[in-house]
Scaffold this active site. Structure first.
Site, PDB file in Angstrom:
ATOM      1  N   LYS A  13       0.551  -1.551  -0.399  1.00 40.18           N
ATOM      2  CA  LYS A  13       0.099   0.284  -0.076  1.00 40.18           C
ATOM      3  C   LYS A  13       0.888   1.322   0.210  1.00 40.18           C
ATOM      4  O   LYS A  13       0.473   2.274  -1.260  1.00 40.18           O
ATOM      5  CB  LYS A  13      -1.319   0.114   0.751  1.00 40.18           C
ATOM      6  CG  LYS A  13      -1.793  -1.318   1.258  1.00 40.18           C
ATOM      7  CD  LYS A  13      -2.903  -1.474   2.295  1.00 40.18           C
ATOM      8  CE  LYS A  13      -1.731  -1.074   4.600  1.00 40.18           C
ATOM      9  NZ  LYS A  13      -1.027  -2.255   4.061  1.00 40.18           N
ATOM     10  N   ARG A  88     -10.029   0.467   8.685  1.00 39.78           N
ATOM     11  CA  ARG A  88      -9.781  -0.962   9.448  1.00 39.78           C
ATOM     12  C   ARG A  88     -10.244  -1.939   9.773  1.00 39.78           C
ATOM     13  O   ARG A  88     -10.506  -3.163  10.143  1.00 39.78           O
ATOM     14  CB  ARG A  88      -7.720  -1.327  10.158  1.00 39.78           C
ATOM     15  CG  ARG A  88      -7.045  -1.661   9.428  1.00 39.78           C
ATOM     16  CD  ARG A  88      -5.805  -0.969  10.044  1.00 39.78           C
ATOM     17  NE  ARG A  88      -4.550  -1.930   9.602  1.00 39.78           N
ATOM     18  CZ  ARG A  88      -3.824  -0.823   9.041  1.00 39.78           C
ATOM     19  NH1 ARG A  88      -3.521   0.548   8.568  1.00 39.78           N
ATOM     20  NH2 ARG A  88      -2.086  -1.526   9.053  1.00 39.78           N
ATOM     21  N   ARG A 127      12.117  -6.260   4.764  1.00 39.47           N
ATOM     22  CA  ARG A 127      11.780  -4.858   4.864  1.00 39.47           C
ATOM     23  C   ARG A 127      12.307  -3.992   5.514  1.00 39.47           C
ATOM     24  O   ARG A 127      12.692  -3.582   6.745  1.00 39.47           O
ATOM     25  CB  ARG A 127      10.441  -4.350   5.426  1.00 39.47           C
ATOM     26  CG  ARG A 127       9.883  -2.848   5.066  1.00 39.47           C
ATOM     27  CD  ARG A 127       8.640  -2.434   5.679  1.00 39.47           C
ATOM     28  NE  ARG A 127       7.751  -2.663   6.292  1.00 39.47           N
ATOM     29  CZ  ARG A 127       6.236  -3.143   6.437  1.00 39.47           C
ATOM     30  NH1 ARG A 127       5.947  -2.188   5.757  1.00 39.47           N
ATOM     31  NH2 ARG A 127       5.944  -3.404   7.700  1.00 39.47           N
ATOM     32  N   ARG A 160      11.339  -1.792  11.108  1.00 39.09           N
ATOM     33  CA  ARG A 160      10.528  -1.549  11.895  1.00 39.09           C
ATOM     34  C   ARG A 160      10.439  -2.593  12.981  1.00 39.09           C
ATOM     35  O   ARG A 160       9.881  -3.652  12.960  1.00 39.09           O
ATOM     36  CB  ARG A 160       9.055  -1.612  11.449  1.00 39.09           C
ATOM     37  CG  ARG A 160       8.215   0.204  10.875  1.00 39.09           C
ATOM     38  CD  ARG A 160       7.587   0.284  10.020  1.00 39.09           C
ATOM     39  NE  ARG A 160       6.542  -0.507  10.428  1.00 39.09           N
ATOM     40  CZ  ARG A 160       5.135  -0.645  10.176  1.00 39.09           C
ATOM     41  NH1 ARG A 160       4.943   0.279   8.504  1.00 39.09           N
ATOM     42  NH2 ARG A 160       3.721  -1.334  10.339  1.00 39.09           N
ATOM     43  N   ARG A 171      -0.982  -9.327  13.130  1.00 39.99           N
ATOM     44  CA  ARG A 171      -1.035  -8.749  11.846  1.00 39.99           C
ATOM     45  C   ARG A 171      -2.296  -9.362  11.285  1.00 39.99           C
ATOM     46  O   ARG A 171      -2.530  -8.227  10.538  1.00 39.99           O
ATOM     47  CB  ARG A 171       0.320  -7.314  11.810  1.00 39.99           C
ATOM     48  CG  ARG A 171       0.399  -6.255  12.302  1.00 39.99           C
ATOM     49  CD  ARG A 171       1.700  -5.961  12.239  1.00 39.99           C
ATOM     50  NE  ARG A 171       2.127  -4.937  10.856  1.00 39.99           N
ATOM     51  CZ  ARG A 171       3.081  -4.857  10.072  1.00 39.99           C
ATOM     52  NH1 ARG A 171       4.619  -5.915  10.920  1.00 39.99           N
ATOM     53  NH2 ARG A 171       3.597  -3.957   9.488  1.00 39.99           N
TER      54      ARG A 171
END
Ligand code: AP5
Length: 212
Positions: A13, A88, A127, A160, A171
């Site tokens: 996203k 969400r 990531r 992160r 998640r």
């Protein structure tokens, strides 16, 4: 144009939203980025949100709806915006409808990136993000020009805190139980566009623009 990028954590996203910002000159409104900024500033809201984010849980609706209401009222959103990571939950989606209706606005398109969970886990594991400008990279699929350094602003890239195996599982589970039901909510409004987000980055971008 009022857009929404939608999908599981790590679906791409944020990566694709940057191309929309470049093309349309409208702001990306990422609730995740706003919450992380509040944590850095050590605001009361940021400190409360941190507990949920570190555990991979959703931050309470009332907090999130409040920050979105404030953000959408700003001048730079008047010609359009790109919602990233919001809504969400059904309660958030209904609150957004109410908010937009008051302003005589609506969501023009929901761009949904579909990626299988196994690939999501690989993407999140590799990531690296820029703590300064928010740019997102991947050690294998989308690497910066110089290892560990942000192409855009030259800062050192970090991992992160919520990008660890346990938190990612949580998640994903929250995504499937609380966020995925919004697919039908937006399909019923006739604004939902599905994109195969598991393809190469450039192809995903191409398919996304083809839907607009
Ligand atoms: P948030 O920051 O929104 O995280 P997220 O939804 O989990 O999404 P991500 O940022 O992890 O993924 P992305 O889809 O943007 O993927 P990216 O482009 O980086 O939220 C964090 C937390 O804040 C939540 O867990 C929650 O606690 C809280 N929160 C936020 N909003 C909330 C809300 N509305 N309500 C309640 N709580 C909220 O891509 C991922 C990786 O893949 C990158 O490395 C990228 O380089 C790579 N990649 C991207 N596309 C491709 C491709 N096509 N091929 C190969 N690699 C790719």
């Amino acid at each position: 144009m009022n857009l929404m990028v939608f999908g599981a954590p790590g679906a791409g996203k944020g990566t694709q939203a940057k191309f929309l910002v470049e093309k349309y000159g409208i702001p990306q409104i990422s609730t995740g980025d706003m919450l992380r900024a509040a944590i850095v500033e050590k605001t009361a809201m940021g400190m409360e949100a941190k507990r949920y984010m570190d555990a991979g849980e959703l931050v309470p609706d009332s907090t999130i709806i409040g920050i979105i209401e404030e953000r959408l009222a700003k001048e730079d959103c008047q010609k359009g915006f790109i919602l990233d990571g919001f809504p969400r939950t059904l309660a958030q989606a209904e609150a957004l409808d109410e908010l937009l209706e008051k302003q005589g606005k609506k969501i023009d398109k929901v761009l949904s990136f579909e990626v299988p969970d196994e690939l999501i886990i690989k993407r999140i594991a590799g990531r690296r993000v820029c703590p300064k400008c928010g740019a997102s990279y991947h050690v294998e699929f989308n690497s910066p020009k110089a290892e560990g350094i942000c192409d855009a602003c030259g800062s050192e890239l970090i991992i992160r805190k919520d990008d660890n195996k346990e938190t990612v599982k949580n998640r994903l589970s929250n995504y499937h139980s609380q966020t995925a039901p919004l697919v039908d909510f937006y399909k019923n409004k006739g604004v939902f566009a599905q994109i195969d987000g598991s393809q190469k980055l450039e192809k995903v971008t191409q398919d996304m623009f083809a839907k607009l």
